[in-house]
Write a protein that holds these residues in place. Structure first.
Motif, PDB file in Angstrom:
ATOM      1  N   LYS A 106       0.918  -1.215   0.007  1.00 26.18           N
ATOM      2  CA  LYS A 106      -0.031  -0.118   0.180  1.00 26.18           C
ATOM      3  C   LYS A 106       0.966   1.222  -0.031  1.00 26.18           C
ATOM      4  CE  LYS A 106      -4.200  -1.851   2.305  1.00 26.18           C
ATOM      5  NZ  LYS A 106      -5.119  -1.825   3.353  1.00 26.18           N
ATOM      6  N   VAL A 107       0.490   2.220  -0.526  1.00 20.04           N
ATOM      7  CA  VAL A 107       1.256   3.709  -0.312  1.00 20.04           C
ATOM      8  C   VAL A 107       1.287   3.937   1.326  1.00 20.04           C
ATOM      9  CG1 VAL A 107      -0.096   4.352  -2.517  1.00 20.04           C
ATOM     10  CG2 VAL A 107      -1.067   4.969  -0.275  1.00 20.04           C
ATOM     11  N   VAL A 108       2.450   4.713   1.226  1.00 14.43           N
ATOM     12  CA  VAL A 108       3.001   5.126   2.526  1.00 14.43           C
ATOM     13  C   VAL A 108       2.344   6.232   3.229  1.00 14.43           C
ATOM     14  CG1 VAL A 108       5.305   6.217   3.588  1.00 14.43           C
ATOM     15  CG2 VAL A 108       5.465   4.509   1.846  1.00 14.43           C
ATOM     16  N   GLN A 109       2.037   7.442   2.402  1.00 19.56           N
ATOM     17  CA  GLN A 109       1.062   8.289   3.100  1.00 19.56           C
ATOM     18  C   GLN A 109      -0.083   8.646   2.125  1.00 19.56           C
ATOM     19  OE1 GLN A 109       3.912  11.750   3.695  1.00 19.56           O
ATOM     20  NE2 GLN A 109       4.988  10.449   5.069  1.00 19.56           N
ATOM     21  N   LYS A 110      -1.338   8.054   2.293  1.00 18.26           N
ATOM     22  CA  LYS A 110      -2.422   8.407   1.696  1.00 18.26           C
ATOM     23  C   LYS A 110      -2.578   9.959   1.452  1.00 18.26           C
ATOM     24  CE  LYS A 110      -5.678   5.320   2.597  1.00 18.26           C
ATOM     25  NZ  LYS A 110      -6.734   4.315   3.166  1.00 18.26           N
ATOM     26  N   GLU A 111      -2.585  10.734   2.633  1.00 17.12           N
ATOM     27  CA  GLU A 111      -2.967  12.148   2.553  1.00 17.12           C
ATOM     28  C   GLU A 111      -2.134  12.882   1.487  1.00 17.12           C
ATOM     29  OE1 GLU A 111       0.580  11.679   5.704  1.00 17.12           O
ATOM     30  OE2 GLU A 111      -1.337  10.768   5.101  1.00 17.12           O
ATOM     31  N   TYR A 120       1.723  14.668  -5.753  1.00 18.26           N
ATOM     32  CA  TYR A 120       2.941  14.444  -6.773  1.00 18.26           C
ATOM     33  C   TYR A 120       3.109  15.206  -8.208  1.00 18.26           C
ATOM     34  CZ  TYR A 120       3.805  11.667  -2.517  1.00 18.26           C
ATOM     35  OH  TYR A 120       3.917  11.330  -1.515  1.00 18.26           O
ATOM     36  N   PRO A 121       4.083  15.265  -8.684  1.00 19.55           N
ATOM     37  CA  PRO A 121       4.069  15.775 -10.174  1.00 19.55           C
ATOM     38  C   PRO A 121       3.616  14.774 -11.133  1.00 19.55           C
ATOM     39  CG  PRO A 121       6.376  15.978  -9.090  1.00 19.55           C
ATOM     40  CD  PRO A 121       5.263  15.286  -8.359  1.00 19.55           C
ATOM     41  N   ALA A 122       2.797  15.347 -12.249  1.00 21.35           N
ATOM     42  CA  ALA A 122       2.280  14.506 -13.183  1.00 21.35           C
ATOM     43  C   ALA A 122       3.475  13.509 -13.838  1.00 21.35           C
ATOM     44  CB  ALA A 122       1.403  14.824 -13.983  1.00 21.35           C
ATOM     45  N   TYR A 123       4.398  14.440 -14.044  1.00 21.36           N
ATOM     46  CA  TYR A 123       5.547  13.663 -14.925  1.00 21.36           C
ATOM     47  C   TYR A 123       6.884  13.828 -14.262  1.00 21.36           C
ATOM     48  CZ  TYR A 123       2.110  14.837 -18.762  1.00 21.36           C
ATOM     49  OH  TYR A 123       0.853  14.816 -19.562  1.00 21.36           O
ATOM     50  N   VAL A 124       7.103  12.603 -14.314  1.00 20.29           N
ATOM     51  CA  VAL A 124       8.183  12.242 -13.362  1.00 20.29           C
ATOM     52  C   VAL A 124       9.162  11.491 -14.220  1.00 20.29           C
ATOM     53  CG1 VAL A 124       7.235  12.426 -11.215  1.00 20.29           C
ATOM     54  CG2 VAL A 124       7.153  10.211 -12.295  1.00 20.29           C
ATOM     55  N   LEU A 183       4.304   5.541  -3.361  1.00 19.49           N
ATOM     56  CA  LEU A 183       3.519   6.943  -3.112  1.00 19.49           C
ATOM     57  C   LEU A 183       1.991   6.784  -3.669  1.00 19.49           C
ATOM     58  CD1 LEU A 183       6.544   9.306  -4.065  1.00 19.49           C
ATOM     59  CD2 LEU A 183       5.778   8.376  -1.817  1.00 19.49           C
ATOM     60  N   GLU A 184       1.976   6.280  -4.844  1.00 18.64           N
ATOM     61  CA  GLU A 184       0.557   5.827  -5.335  1.00 18.64           C
ATOM     62  C   GLU A 184       0.598   5.147  -6.334  1.00 18.64           C
ATOM     63  OE1 GLU A 184      -0.314  10.388  -6.031  1.00 18.64           O
ATOM     64  OE2 GLU A 184       0.455  10.058  -8.115  1.00 18.64           O
ATOM     65  N   TYR A 185      -0.483   4.503  -6.738  1.00 17.64           N
ATOM     66  CA  TYR A 185      -0.818   3.693  -7.939  1.00 17.64           C
ATOM     67  C   TYR A 185      -1.449   4.695  -8.735  1.00 17.64           C
ATOM     68  CZ  TYR A 185       1.023  -0.213  -5.243  1.00 17.64           C
ATOM     69  OH  TYR A 185       1.483  -1.193  -4.687  1.00 17.64           O
ATOM     70  N   ARG A 186      -0.990   4.801 -10.141  1.00 14.88           N
ATOM     71  CA  ARG A 186      -1.644   5.548 -10.913  1.00 14.88           C
ATOM     72  C   ARG A 186      -2.296   4.954 -12.304  1.00 14.88           C
ATOM     73  NH1 ARG A 186       2.867  10.476 -12.013  1.00 14.88           N
ATOM     74  NH2 ARG A 186       2.285  11.453 -10.189  1.00 14.88           N
ATOM     75  N   VAL A 187      -3.456   5.160 -12.695  1.00 18.09           N
ATOM     76  CA  VAL A 187      -4.090   4.804 -14.084  1.00 18.09           C
ATOM     77  C   VAL A 187      -4.308   5.998 -14.644  1.00 18.09           C
ATOM     78  CG1 VAL A 187      -5.853   3.898 -15.021  1.00 18.09           C
ATOM     79  CG2 VAL A 187      -5.419   2.784 -12.734  1.00 18.09           C
ATOM     80  N   TRP A 188      -3.400   6.013 -15.841  1.00 22.10           N
ATOM     81  CA  TRP A 188      -3.480   6.978 -16.873  1.00 22.10           C
ATOM     82  C   TRP A 188      -4.505   6.928 -17.876  1.00 22.10           C
ATOM     83  CZ3 TRP A 188      -0.658  11.462 -17.415  1.00 22.10           C
ATOM     84  CH2 TRP A 188       0.396  11.881 -16.184  1.00 22.10           C
ATOM     85  N   THR A 198      -4.194   1.336  -3.311  1.00 20.27           N
ATOM     86  CA  THR A 198      -4.078  -0.133  -3.596  1.00 20.27           C
ATOM     87  C   THR A 198      -3.909  -0.423  -4.991  1.00 20.27           C
ATOM     88  OG1 THR A 198      -6.348  -0.997  -3.652  1.00 20.27           O
ATOM     89  CG2 THR A 198      -5.067  -0.741  -1.444  1.00 20.27           C
ATOM     90  N   TYR A 199      -3.022  -1.321  -5.410  1.00 17.73           N
ATOM     91  CA  TYR A 199      -2.894  -2.095  -6.653  1.00 17.73           C
ATOM     92  C   TYR A 199      -4.200  -2.579  -7.158  1.00 17.73           C
ATOM     93  CZ  TYR A 199      -1.964  -5.082 -10.594  1.00 17.73           C
ATOM     94  OH  TYR A 199      -2.007  -5.934 -11.725  1.00 17.73           O
ATOM     95  N   GLU A 200      -5.051  -3.199  -6.294  1.00 15.40           N
ATOM     96  CA  GLU A 200      -6.350  -3.922  -6.822  1.00 15.40           C
ATOM     97  C   GLU A 200      -7.480  -2.805  -7.152  1.00 15.40           C
ATOM     98  OE1 GLU A 200      -3.700  -6.605  -4.742  1.00 15.40           O
ATOM     99  OE2 GLU A 200      -4.365  -4.626  -4.267  1.00 15.40           O
ATOM    100  N   ASP A 201      -7.333  -1.661  -6.333  1.00 19.11           N
ATOM    101  CA  ASP A 201      -8.212  -0.662  -6.732  1.00 19.11           C
ATOM    102  C   ASP A 201      -8.010  -0.020  -8.013  1.00 19.11           C
ATOM    103  OD1 ASP A 201      -9.760  -0.986  -4.268  1.00 19.11           O
ATOM    104  OD2 ASP A 201      -9.021   0.583  -3.408  1.00 19.11           O
ATOM    105  N   ALA A 202      -6.683   0.088  -8.274  1.00 20.72           N
ATOM    106  CA  ALA A 202      -6.370   0.674  -9.588  1.00 20.72           C
ATOM    107  C   ALA A 202      -6.662  -0.283 -10.737  1.00 20.72           C
ATOM    108  CB  ALA A 202      -4.910   1.022  -9.357  1.00 20.72           C
ATOM    109  N   LEU A 203      -6.290  -1.527 -10.578  1.00 19.62           N
ATOM    110  CA  LEU A 203      -6.433  -2.707 -11.470  1.00 19.62           C
ATOM    111  C   LEU A 203      -8.079  -2.515 -11.813  1.00 19.62           C
ATOM    112  CD1 LEU A 203      -5.465  -4.906 -13.362  1.00 19.62           C
ATOM    113  CD2 LEU A 203      -5.823  -6.342 -11.470  1.00 19.62           C
ATOM    114  N   GLU A 204      -9.095  -2.512 -10.827  1.00 20.09           N
ATOM    115  CA  GLU A 204     -10.436  -2.658 -11.166  1.00 20.09           C
ATOM    116  C   GLU A 204     -10.768  -1.449 -11.897  1.00 20.09           C
ATOM    117  OE1 GLU A 204     -14.575  -2.488  -8.802  1.00 20.09           O
ATOM    118  OE2 GLU A 204     -12.908  -2.880  -7.590  1.00 20.09           O
ATOM    119  N   PHE A 205     -10.108  -0.065 -11.605  1.00 22.27           N
ATOM    120  CA  PHE A 205     -10.621   0.881 -12.266  1.00 22.27           C
ATOM    121  C   PHE A 205     -10.232   0.873 -13.709  1.00 22.27           C
ATOM    122  CE2 PHE A 205      -9.819   5.052 -14.112  1.00 22.27           C
ATOM    123  CZ  PHE A 205     -10.848   5.679 -13.801  1.00 22.27           C
ATOM    124  N   SER A 206      -9.003   0.349 -13.919  1.00 24.99           N
ATOM    125  CA  SER A 206      -8.277   0.379 -15.443  1.00 24.99           C
ATOM    126  C   SER A 206      -9.061  -0.672 -16.196  1.00 24.99           C
ATOM    127  CB  SER A 206      -6.739  -0.048 -15.563  1.00 24.99           C
ATOM    128  OG  SER A 206      -6.687  -1.305 -15.089  1.00 24.99           O
TER     129      SER A 206
END
Length: 141
Positions: free
Chosen positions: A6-11, A16-20, A32-37, A59-67
């Protein structure tokens, strides 16, 4: 129970910057976060004149479900913090970089063990195994 950390600091998610950086560095310290572009040109809703955007998840699982349930999205990627990392500017030429960076990684890279204090020193040790990359994969020789 999640397959990936899981991410370290949900708040802080979404701040964070979009482009890294993308990939690289061999080691990870924090997720830091899971992203779905989302890509309007591939069918995602167009909220800003065709510009790409992303959603963040803890969480990865929530991101996967969304994608999987939305058109025009990518599989999840992880935004990670590397407090220090290993650069490879050319094949098998490794450099220890002692500065922080944010980078997006394929989530499967999180199967590698999280960096601990001895990971990078062991990698550069003259006593490292012949395939020193096994240290980063958590493989004992």
């Amino acid at each position: 129970m999640s397959k990936y950390p899981k991410v370290v600091q949900k708040e802080k998610m979404g701040n964070y910057p979009a482009y890294v950086k993308s990939g690289g560095g061999y080691v990870w310290d924090e997720v830091l976060e899971y992203r779905v572009w989302c890509y309007p040109e591939k069918g995602a809703p167009d909220y800003d004149n065709g510009d790409d955007y992303f959603y963040v998840f803890d969480t990865y699982e929530d991101a996967l479900e969304f994608s999987e349930n939305n058109v025009g999205t990518t599989p999840p990627i992880a935004l990670i913090l590397q407090k220090e990392y290993i650069d490879e500017p050319e094949p098998e030429h490794y450099i220890h970089i002692k500065e922080e960076r944010l980078t997006e990684w394929p989530v499967v890279f999180l199967n590698r063990p999280q960096r601990i204090e001895t990971t990078i020193p062991n990698f550069f040790s003259p006593n490292a195994p012949k395939n020193r990359l096994n240290i980063l994969k958590g493989i004992e020789e």
